[in-house]
Design a protein around this motif. Structure first.
Motif, mmCIF file in Angstrom:
data_model
loop_
_atom_site.group_PDB
_atom_site.id
_atom_site.type_symbol
_atom_site.label_atom_id
_atom_site.label_comp_id
_atom_site.label_asym_id
_atom_site.label_seq_id
_atom_site.Cartn_x
_atom_site.Cartn_y
_atom_site.Cartn_z
ATOM 1 N N ILE A 9 25.802 45.262 98.619
ATOM 2 C CA ILE A 9 27.183 45.357 99.085
ATOM 3 C C ILE A 9 28.121 44.864 97.995
ATOM 4 N N GLY A 10 29.184 45.637 97.753
ATOM 5 C CA GLY A 10 30.201 45.238 96.796
ATOM 6 C C GLY A 10 31.578 45.255 97.422
ATOM 7 N N THR A 11 32.375 44.225 97.103
ATOM 8 C CA THR A 11 33.716 44.149 97.668
ATOM 9 C C THR A 11 34.587 43.255 96.799
ATOM 10 N N SER A 12 35.891 43.273 97.079
ATOM 11 C CA SER A 12 36.832 42.465 96.314
ATOM 12 C C SER A 12 37.944 41.993 97.241
ATOM 13 N N SER A 13 39.182 42.397 97.012
ATOM 14 C CA SER A 13 40.308 41.906 97.806
ATOM 15 C C SER A 13 40.099 42.157 99.295
ATOM 16 N N LEU A 38 30.925 39.761 95.394
ATOM 17 C CA LEU A 38 32.348 39.634 95.671
ATOM 18 C C LEU A 38 33.008 39.188 94.378
ATOM 19 N N HIS A 39 34.093 39.806 94.018
ATOM 20 C CA HIS A 39 34.783 39.436 92.791
ATOM 21 C C HIS A 39 35.367 38.030 92.911
ATOM 22 N N VAL A 40 34.654 37.053 92.398
ATOM 23 C CA VAL A 40 35.136 35.670 92.427
ATOM 24 C C VAL A 40 35.415 35.134 91.028
ATOM 25 N N GLY A 41 35.059 35.900 89.994
ATOM 26 C CA GLY A 41 35.256 35.420 88.634
ATOM 27 C C GLY A 41 34.472 34.147 88.379
ATOM 28 N N ALA A 42 35.103 33.206 87.668
ATOM 29 C CA ALA A 42 34.446 31.936 87.361
ATOM 30 C C ALA A 42 34.843 30.839 88.340
ATOM 31 N N HIS A 43 35.586 31.201 89.367
ATOM 32 C CA HIS A 43 36.051 30.206 90.334
ATOM 33 C C HIS A 43 34.919 29.792 91.276
ATOM 34 N N GLY A 44 35.019 28.609 91.827
ATOM 35 C CA GLY A 44 34.037 28.157 92.800
ATOM 36 C C GLY A 44 34.000 29.070 94.019
ATOM 37 N N SER A 45 32.843 29.161 94.650
ATOM 38 C CA SER A 45 32.681 30.058 95.793
ATOM 39 C C SER A 45 31.945 29.353 96.924
ATOM 40 N N ILE A 46 32.511 29.461 98.125
ATOM 41 C CA ILE A 46 31.835 28.954 99.323
ATOM 42 C C ILE A 46 31.429 30.113 100.233
ATOM 43 N N LEU A 47 31.332 31.316 99.642
ATOM 44 C CA LEU A 47 31.016 32.488 100.452
ATOM 45 C C LEU A 47 29.727 32.326 101.258
ATOM 46 N N ARG A 101 33.229 39.681 86.378
ATOM 47 C CA ARG A 101 31.906 39.074 86.270
ATOM 48 C C ARG A 101 31.842 37.962 87.303
ATOM 49 N N PRO A 102 31.126 38.137 88.400
ATOM 50 C CA PRO A 102 30.178 39.220 88.666
ATOM 51 C C PRO A 102 30.882 40.544 88.971
ATOM 52 N N ALA A 103 30.223 41.624 88.583
ATOM 53 C CA ALA A 103 30.694 42.972 88.868
ATOM 54 C C ALA A 103 29.689 43.680 89.771
ATOM 55 N N ILE A 104 30.175 44.693 90.455
ATOM 56 C CA ILE A 104 29.346 45.415 91.425
ATOM 57 C C ILE A 104 28.415 46.408 90.756
ATOM 58 N N ASP A 105 28.905 47.124 89.759
ATOM 59 C CA ASP A 105 28.096 48.183 89.143
ATOM 60 C C ASP A 105 26.748 47.694 88.606
ATOM 61 N N GLY A 121 23.485 51.340 99.562
ATOM 62 C CA GLY A 121 24.643 50.817 98.846
ATOM 63 C C GLY A 121 25.883 50.882 99.723
ATOM 64 N N VAL A 122 26.667 49.806 99.700
ATOM 65 C CA VAL A 122 27.850 49.713 100.555
ATOM 66 C C VAL A 122 29.041 49.237 99.727
#
Length: 225
Positions: A9-13, A38-47, A101-105, A121-122
């Motif tokens: 699964i790939g997603t962003s905004s 999920l496009h989070v870049g280098a930021h912390g993630s609590i996903l 980065r991370p990227a979906i492709d 793939g979603v």
């Protein structure tokens, strides 16, 4: 018959809310592993913790070299591409793709190359076009492809660009049910090994220019960038 047992699964905004909606509809004994970018870049993630409170499946940040298993959710950690290598997940601090980065492709391409028709793939809500080339690779290799209806998405860019490679275009409310159908082998005419074409060259130029669709999300967005 090839059993579909890996969901990418790939997603962003707007993706946090979309992901929580999808996983809330999945059973605790799901016969597939789930990998999420999920496009989070280098930021912390609590996903992972947000997904753990949304549904019955355990979610974790993926660790380099771990073996994936059914009934688990693996989330790409910040600033690392998540890819599939055999029966294991790998983390790669490679160049950004589609400004991310991370990227979906990278996840989609590697899953298509390693597992072919086993992959679902979603693409969910998001800006621009990350995931479109990867979804095409999954479809080319015999996998199933689902895209959130752009009209139903918080940000329509990614779903709109991925739609040409979708077997199913569905509103968010219908995604979990369709995933369960595909995993159980129902309503899917392309689950035989014979239906899967040879797939030994799915590494595509994910940064190739694509038509950009104006897509300005409303204020107060939740989810990735």
């Amino acid at each position: 018959m090839t059993r579909r047992d890996f969901i990418a699964i790939g997603t962003s905004s707007g993706g946090v809310d979309a992901l929580r909606a999808v996983v809330s509809g999945l059973p605790h004994d799901l016969r597939a592993a789930i990998a999420i970018v999920l496009h989070v870049g280098a930021h912390g993630s609590i996903l992972p913790s947000l997904l753990n409170t949304a549904g019955p499946l355990r979610a974790v940040h993926a660790e380099d070299g771990e073996t994936y298993s059914c009934g688990r959710i693996y989330v790409a950690p910040p600033d690392q591409h998540l890819i599939v290598e055999g029966s294991r997940l790998r983390l790669v601090h490679g160049a950004k793709e589609n400004f991310a980065r991370p990227a979906i492709d990278p996840l989609f391409r590697s899953a298509a190359a390693e597992m072919g028709p086993r992959v679902i793939g979603v693409i969910l809500t998001g800006l621009l076009d990350d995931g479109a080339a990867g979804l095409e690779a999954i479809q080319t290799c015999g996998g199933a492809t689902i895209v959130q209806d752009p009209a139903d998405a918080f940000a329509r860019g990614m779903p709109l660009h991925a739609s040409p490679f979708a077997d199913d275009i569905l509103p968010l409310a219908g995604l979990a049910g369709r995933l369960i159908e595909l995993i159980d082998g129902r309503s899917d005419a392309r689950t035989t090994d014979e239906a899967a074409p040879p797939c030994d060259a799915v590494e595509r130029d994910a940064t190739a220019p694509r038509v950009r669709v104006p897509d300005t999300p409303p204020s107060g967005a939740r989810g990735g960038g």
